[in-house]
Design a protein around this motif. Structure first.
Motif, PDB file in Angstrom:
ATOM      1  N   ILE A   4       3.195 -49.663  31.177  1.00  0.00           N
ATOM      2  CA  ILE A   4       4.530 -49.124  31.425  1.00  0.00           C
ATOM      3  C   ILE A   4       5.138 -49.872  32.615  1.00  0.00           C
ATOM      4  N   GLU A   5       6.241 -50.561  32.356  1.00  0.00           N
ATOM      5  CA  GLU A   5       6.959 -51.272  33.415  1.00  0.00           C
ATOM      6  C   GLU A   5       8.148 -50.417  33.844  1.00  0.00           C
ATOM      7  N   LEU A   6       8.269 -50.159  35.146  1.00  0.00           N
ATOM      8  CA  LEU A   6       9.238 -49.188  35.658  1.00  0.00           C
ATOM      9  C   LEU A   6      10.476 -49.858  36.250  1.00  0.00           C
ATOM     10  N   PHE A   7      11.629 -49.200  36.034  1.00  0.00           N
ATOM     11  CA  PHE A   7      12.893 -49.661  36.592  1.00  0.00           C
ATOM     12  C   PHE A   7      13.669 -48.435  37.071  1.00  0.00           C
ATOM     13  N   GLU A   8      14.122 -48.443  38.323  1.00  0.00           N
ATOM     14  CA  GLU A   8      14.927 -47.331  38.831  1.00  0.00           C
ATOM     15  C   GLU A   8      16.400 -47.635  38.578  1.00  0.00           C
ATOM     16  N   MET A   9      17.067 -46.762  37.815  1.00  0.00           N
ATOM     17  CA  MET A   9      18.470 -46.964  37.449  1.00  0.00           C
ATOM     18  C   MET A   9      19.158 -45.616  37.304  1.00  0.00           C
ATOM     19  N   VAL A  10      20.437 -45.564  37.634  1.00  0.00           N
ATOM     20  CA  VAL A  10      21.223 -44.380  37.301  1.00  0.00           C
ATOM     21  C   VAL A  10      21.460 -44.389  35.792  1.00  0.00           C
ATOM     22  N   THR A  11      21.872 -43.249  35.252  1.00  0.00           N
ATOM     23  CA  THR A  11      22.008 -43.119  33.799  1.00  0.00           C
ATOM     24  C   THR A  11      22.940 -44.170  33.208  1.00  0.00           C
ATOM     25  N   ARG A  12      24.059 -44.429  33.856  1.00  0.00           N
ATOM     26  CA  ARG A  12      25.016 -45.404  33.329  1.00  0.00           C
ATOM     27  C   ARG A  12      24.363 -46.774  33.145  1.00  0.00           C
ATOM     28  N   GLU A  13      23.560 -47.179  34.105  1.00  0.00           N
ATOM     29  CA  GLU A  13      22.863 -48.462  34.019  1.00  0.00           C
ATOM     30  C   GLU A  13      21.797 -48.436  32.924  1.00  0.00           C
ATOM     31  N   GLN A  14      21.117 -47.316  32.781  1.00  0.00           N
ATOM     32  CA  GLN A  14      20.102 -47.194  31.736  1.00  0.00           C
ATOM     33  C   GLN A  14      20.719 -47.350  30.344  1.00  0.00           C
ATOM     34  N   VAL A  15      21.835 -46.689  30.125  1.00  0.00           N
ATOM     35  CA  VAL A  15      22.486 -46.740  28.816  1.00  0.00           C
ATOM     36  C   VAL A  15      22.853 -48.182  28.466  1.00  0.00           C
ATOM     37  N   ALA A  16      23.395 -48.918  29.435  1.00  0.00           N
ATOM     38  CA  ALA A  16      23.775 -50.311  29.185  1.00  0.00           C
ATOM     39  C   ALA A  16      22.546 -51.171  28.893  1.00  0.00           C
ATOM     40  N   ALA A  17      21.461 -50.966  29.644  1.00  0.00           N
ATOM     41  CA  ALA A  17      20.249 -51.772  29.459  1.00  0.00           C
ATOM     42  C   ALA A  17      19.557 -51.434  28.149  1.00  0.00           C
ATOM     43  N   LEU A  18      19.550 -50.166  27.759  1.00  0.00           N
ATOM     44  CA  LEU A  18      18.960 -49.774  26.474  1.00  0.00           C
ATOM     45  C   LEU A  18      19.749 -50.372  25.315  1.00  0.00           C
ATOM     46  N   ALA A  19      21.069 -50.344  25.415  1.00  0.00           N
ATOM     47  CA  ALA A  19      21.906 -50.893  24.353  1.00  0.00           C
ATOM     48  C   ALA A  19      21.729 -52.402  24.223  1.00  0.00           C
ATOM     49  N   ALA A  20      21.455 -53.073  25.363  1.00  0.00           N
ATOM     50  CA  ALA A  20      21.288 -54.529  25.360  1.00  0.00           C
ATOM     51  C   ALA A  20      19.878 -54.957  24.964  1.00  0.00           C
ATOM     52  N   GLY A  21      18.960 -54.004  24.817  1.00  0.00           N
ATOM     53  CA  GLY A  21      17.583 -54.339  24.473  1.00  0.00           C
ATOM     54  C   GLY A  21      16.729 -54.714  25.660  1.00  0.00           C
ATOM     55  N   ASP A  22      17.218 -54.463  26.877  1.00  0.00           N
ATOM     56  CA  ASP A  22      16.457 -54.801  28.078  1.00  0.00           C
ATOM     57  C   ASP A  22      15.505 -53.684  28.495  1.00  0.00           C
ATOM     58  N   LEU A  23      15.633 -52.513  27.898  1.00  0.00           N
ATOM     59  CA  LEU A  23      14.755 -51.373  28.153  1.00  0.00           C
ATOM     60  C   LEU A  23      14.325 -50.776  26.826  1.00  0.00           C
ATOM     61  N   ASP A  24      13.212 -50.032  26.859  1.00  0.00           N
ATOM     62  CA  ASP A  24      12.733 -49.332  25.671  1.00  0.00           C
ATOM     63  C   ASP A  24      12.966 -47.829  25.749  1.00  0.00           C
TER      64      ASP A  24
END
Length: 295
Positions: free
Chosen positions: A124-144
């Motif tokens: 598990i690789e961890l990234f601290e992000m606010v929700t807005r940043e998470q949504v963008a990264a998930l949509a871009a395929g940078d997060l699972d």
């Protein structure tokens, strides 16, 4: 440098047996093709790996060094199919997980412990992000996977409620509100300076509090995005702040946490969030491992 796995296996057998006849028998082949394999291997490597005459076979210094690497390469090659199968089945792999800072106060550690116990070969690789940043990264395929606050676009994402908790009012421990022996109501805060959540960077908490507790925005003296910053300002006597109940775990000195009446008893939600089109085979295993943690 070109050589095949068959040539490497032939070389290792000869190097361990120090005899072409025994090595050929071990490999269930005849000696002439084994000799040709070794010749092609030495030609590809560009050095002599074996000294041989009619009576004995021995390794050259280069051969001794190459034997170590040949064994390593064969071990990798032999384990590769099993590794591929484990990755495909989701038992081995990498999941990139984002979390909000507030989710670290209890739930994140419990989640990671559960995954380590149930899926020890999934990193598990961890990234601290606010929700807005998470949504963008998930949509871009940078997060699972994310630990995020609602709402989410149901066409792009799937989500499951992971945790629900109360909303509390943080005050300095010598504040007059701390002496009230009852839950607080909005009227108690009419003249209190407020340390509020940023409407841009902490939109979930901003909208939640505005909908739960009618407060005068004119009383806002600071607007910040992180709970830890809010509590530090409360400790310094800069005002009072609305925080999730999990913030009590932080241990900021001189801060008391007071119950406040809200239309919903535990209005603060944290969700697991993931893209509908995820191709990560480990993600379904992770979600299944966390199923019993969900309310």
């Amino acid at each position: 440098m070109a050589y095949t796995l068959e040539q490497l296996r032939g070389f290792v057998a000869v190097a361990e047996e120090l005899h072409f006849g025994r090595a050929a028998a071990r490999l269930r082949m005849t000696q002439p093709p084994l000799s040709r394999q070794i010749q092609k291997l030495e030609s590809g490597v560009g050095v002599h790996l074996l000294d041989r005459d009619n009576r004995r076979v021995s390794l050259t210094p280069a051969g001794e060094a190459f034997l170590v690497e040949a064994r390593r390469m064969l071990a990798i090659a032999e384990s590769a199919p099993e590794l591929a199968q484990r990755v495909s089945s989701g038992y081995y792999g990498l999941v990139r997980l984002a979390f909000t800072s507030a989710s670290t106060f209890g739930i994140l550690g419990r989640l990671l412990n559960e995954l380590e116990s149930r899926l020890p070969e999934v990193h598990i690789e961890l990234f601290e992000m606010v929700t807005r940043e998470q949504v963008a990264a998930l949509a871009a395929g940078d997060l699972d996977l994310g630990l995020a606050r609602p709402p989410f676009d149901p066409e792009l994402f799937e989500s499951r409620l992971l945790h629900r908790e109360a909303l509390l009012l943080a005050v300095r421990d010598d504040h007059w509100l701390a002496g009230l022996d009852r839950p607080l109501v909005a009227a108690d805060l009419i003249r209190e300076p407020l340390i509020f959540h940023s409407q841009q960077k902490a939109r979930y908490f901003y909208d939640l509090i505005v909908s739960m507790v009618p407060v005068d925005q004119g009383n806002v003296v600071h607007a910040v995005s992180q709970v830890m910053t809010m509590l530090s300002l409360v400790s310094a006597g800069r005002g009072v702040a609305f925080v999730p109940a999990s913030a009590t775990r932080i241990g900021v000195p001189h801060v008391a946490y007071l119950e406040i009446l809200t239309p919903i008893e535990e209005p603060v939600e944290l969700h697991l969030l993931w893209p509908r089109q995820s191709r990560n085979p480990a993600l379904p295993r992770v979600l299944a491992a966390l199923e019993h943690l969900m309310p």
